[in-house]
Design a protein around this motif. Structure first.
Motif, PDB file in Angstrom:
ATOM      1  N   GLU A 353       1.012  -1.092   0.107  1.00 49.69           N
ATOM      2  CA  GLU A 353       0.285  -0.103  -0.301  1.00 49.69           C
ATOM      3  C   GLU A 353       1.215   1.155   0.166  1.00 49.69           C
ATOM      4  OE1 GLU A 353      -2.660   0.307  -0.413  1.00 49.69           O
ATOM      5  OE2 GLU A 353      -3.425  -1.601  -0.424  1.00 49.69           O
ATOM      6  N   ARG A 354       1.918   1.215   1.083  1.00 43.52           N
ATOM      7  CA  ARG A 354       2.560   2.837   0.324  1.00 43.52           C
ATOM      8  C   ARG A 354       3.547   2.654  -0.736  1.00 43.52           C
ATOM      9  NH1 ARG A 354       0.722   5.900   4.510  1.00 43.52           N
ATOM     10  NH2 ARG A 354       0.476   4.497   6.334  1.00 43.52           N
ATOM     11  N   VAL A 355       3.608   1.480  -0.734  1.00 45.82           N
ATOM     12  CA  VAL A 355       4.592   1.700  -2.394  1.00 45.82           C
ATOM     13  C   VAL A 355       3.697   1.991  -3.066  1.00 45.82           C
ATOM     14  CG1 VAL A 355       5.761   0.522  -4.767  1.00 45.82           C
ATOM     15  CG2 VAL A 355       6.280  -0.106  -1.614  1.00 45.82           C
ATOM     16  N   LEU A 356       2.750   1.609  -3.222  1.00 44.87           N
ATOM     17  CA  LEU A 356       1.739   2.269  -3.982  1.00 44.87           C
ATOM     18  C   LEU A 356       1.812   3.958  -4.081  1.00 44.87           C
ATOM     19  CD1 LEU A 356      -0.957   0.867  -6.144  1.00 44.87           C
ATOM     20  CD2 LEU A 356      -2.279   0.273  -5.366  1.00 44.87           C
ATOM     21  N   GLN A 357       1.319   4.228  -2.546  1.00 45.07           N
ATOM     22  CA  GLN A 357       1.147   5.260  -2.746  1.00 45.07           C
ATOM     23  C   GLN A 357       2.379   6.129  -3.208  1.00 45.07           C
ATOM     24  OE1 GLN A 357       0.174   6.022   2.213  1.00 45.07           O
ATOM     25  NE2 GLN A 357       1.002   7.760   1.888  1.00 45.07           N
ATOM     26  N   ILE A 358       3.256   6.199  -3.233  1.00 47.30           N
ATOM     27  CA  ILE A 358       4.925   6.793  -3.609  1.00 47.30           C
ATOM     28  C   ILE A 358       4.607   7.289  -5.060  1.00 47.30           C
ATOM     29  CG2 ILE A 358       7.502   7.237  -3.129  1.00 47.30           C
ATOM     30  CD1 ILE A 358       7.106   5.068  -0.761  1.00 47.30           C
ATOM     31  N   GLY A 359       4.293   5.292  -5.913  1.00 42.75           N
ATOM     32  CA  GLY A 359       3.474   5.961  -6.805  1.00 42.75           C
ATOM     33  C   GLY A 359       2.626   6.783  -7.326  1.00 42.75           C
ATOM     34  N   ARG A 360       1.866   6.722  -6.593  1.00 45.86           N
ATOM     35  CA  ARG A 360       0.420   8.276  -7.048  1.00 45.86           C
ATOM     36  C   ARG A 360       1.484   9.346  -6.930  1.00 45.86           C
ATOM     37  NH1 ARG A 360      -2.949   4.894  -2.860  1.00 45.86           N
ATOM     38  NH2 ARG A 360      -4.032   3.273  -3.900  1.00 45.86           N
ATOM     39  N   ALA A 361       1.816   9.505  -5.510  1.00 50.33           N
ATOM     40  CA  ALA A 361       2.300  10.742  -5.994  1.00 50.33           C
ATOM     41  C   ALA A 361       3.712  10.887  -6.924  1.00 50.33           C
ATOM     42  CB  ALA A 361       3.496  11.314  -4.089  1.00 50.33           C
TER      43      ALA A 361
END
Ligand SMILES: Nc1ncnc2c1ncn2[C@@H]1O[C@H](COP(=O)(O)OP(=O)(O)OP(=O)(O)O)[C@@H](O)[C@H]1O
Ligand SMILES: [Mg+2]
Length: 464
Positions: A353-361
């Protein structure tokens, strides 16, 4: 503070105890030995004289008389008494170098009596009339006894002198120890009080005055540590103030805007098209507020310390695909061709989830901070996730600044809150990775580097 519990009192007491202990040791080791040695020396001198005089007299075959004892007395610097044996093992003085009318005081002298009884030179310490004497006596072949008696007054006086000198110098040492203890401790106490005041100043939130102590000892080091703490707390305090100011400013803008629109809504005469337009803008503002709230919550979690993060294999190809699906609509709206390249994508170790969050940013930035029409690529390569755009780029001197909280570049096309990259970098660091930036006009690449997953660091959770 109780003065008897002060460092000064304790130090003085300790020094005084050391001085007293040293004095006691010297006393016990020196005084009795000194007296014993001096007396023993005098006794063996007298014994030597007694033996010598007797030998001479026997060799010369002289009959003893007053002159004989006077001569012997001068030679030995002692009183000399000549005894004749009587019946029943007793003896009687007949010549005495002291010229006493009656030699009553030495009539029953224990050393002389011992010499009459036992062969060889007898010696010992004798008390008589309140004085101490060293005595040696020897009997000749006829049983006559020759006694040498010397007062120990001068010798014992010397010992007394040593004793009193020792006592006085001990007392002087004690005084010096007390003074040195109080003096030395008061210097330290002053420095400790200064540190205490500085600590209280810092505790009350005053970080301006430096903590000063020029000593090179432990106290000096403590003061230096205090000063480092002061500077760090001061920086943290500034950061906290700045953060609160920024956060409230960011919150105020959408809230004011929403307030304004609500006012307009009170106006009954709004036509349907305007109403819809207003509602759309209001929805955007609410979304902005909720994103801001989420970001602030993330930051406060990051600041609070350790954070619960999964430690699992994350397939970066899946992340890239998810991101492209999620942002397809936005990309279309801003007319950005969105490409995905996952041919070399590997498996990283992190929290999905956190990797996805960084990717989103990163993708969000690539779509929002670049002119429309420019392509954006999401690339998975090994344990790296790259987001590339063809915007005008970020000047090199701004490369670190874009990762600072609330910082936005001048003239940025879309206005965000400036938190996306700061959160991304901190999250990446928590997973053992980093977010790096390379940029030149026409190509900007943000790379999320994560630890690669391998069989050795195989975690518990399954691949997602
Ligand atoms: N791909 C990019 N191209 C050009 N400038 C960028 C790019 N990514 C970030 N920036 C600049 O860096 C700034 C900081 O980015 P960051 O993502 O931290 O904040 P933001 O996008 O402004 O707000 P948000 O918190 O909503 O993400 C942006 O405001 C923008 O000026
Ligand atoms: Mg952003």
């Amino acid at each position: 503070m109780n003065p008897f519990r002060s460092v000064g009192a304790r130090l003085s007491l300790a020094l005084a105890l050391v001085v007293l202990g040293a004095l006691a040791v010297v006393w016990v080791a020196l005084v009795p030995t000194l007296e014993r040695r001096l007396v023993a020396g005098r006794l063996s001198e007298l014994a030597g004289s007694a033996r010598g005089v007797l030998r001479e007299a026997e060799a010369a075959r002289t009959l003893p008389n007053q002159d004989f004892v006077d001569e012997a007395s001068r030679g030995a610097v002692a009183r000399v008494v000549y005894y004749r044996p009587l019946a029943l093992g007793t003896i009687s003085p007949i010549f005495d170098s002291a010229h006493l009318l009656s030699s009553q005081d030495v009539e029953r002298d224990p050393i002389a009596l011992r010499a009459a009884r036992d062969p060889g030179v007898q010696r010992g310490r004798v008390s008589r009339g309140g004085n101490d004497y060293a005595e040696a006596a020897v009997a000749d072949s006829a049983g006559d006894v020759l006694l040498f008696s010397a007062s120990l007054h001068a010798t014992l006086e010397d010992v007394d002198l040593v004793q009193s000198r020792l006592l006085w110098s001990g007392l002087a040492g004690l005084g010096v120890a007390l003074l040195a203890g109080f003096g030395g401790a008061s210097v330290f106490a002053r420095r400790i009080r200064r540190l205490e005041r500085a600590a209280e100043r810092i505790a009350s939130g005053d970080f301006d005055q430096p903590v000063e102590d020029h000593g090179r000892d432990e106290l000096g080091q403590l003061a230096a540590a205090f000063d480092r703490m002061r500077l760090r707390l001061s920086r943290l305090d500034d950061a906290r103030r700045e953060f609160i100011a920024n956060a409230s400013h960011e919150l105020r803008t959408p809230i004011f805007s929403l307030g304004g629109f609500l006012e307009l809504f009170r106006d009954e005469d709004l036509d349907e098209a305007t109403r819809r337009e207003f509602l759309e803008t209001m929805t955007e503002q609410v979304e902005r507020l909720s994103k801001l709230a989420t970001d602030l919550l993330d930051l406060s979690r990051l600041d609070a310390g350790p954070m619960r993060l999964e430690h699992e294999p994350v397939e970066l190809a899946t992340i890239a695909e998810d991101l492209s699906e999620e942002f397809a609509a936005v990309a279309r709206r801003f007319d950005h061709p969105l490409e995905v390249d996952v041919r070399e994508g590997g498996v990283a170790l992190g929290d999905y989830e956190r990797v996805l969050q960084i990717g989103r940013a990163l993708v969000d930035n690539a779509l929002l901070h670049t002119p429309s029409g420019t392509p954006v690529r999401i690339v998975a390569r090994g344990a790296d996730l790259r987001v590339e755009d063809a915007g005008s780029g970020i000047p090199v001197d701004q490369h670190e600044r874009v990762f600072v909280r609330f910082s936005r570049l001048e003239g940025a096309r879309a206005s965000g809150t400036g938190l996306g990259l700061a959160i991304a970098r901190e999250l990446a660091a928590r997973m053992g990775g980093d977010v790096e930036l390379e940029s030149r006009p026409g190509l900007t690449v943000f790379t999320l580097r994560l630890p690669a997953f391998s069989r050795e660091n195989e975690p518990l959770a399954p691949i997602r």
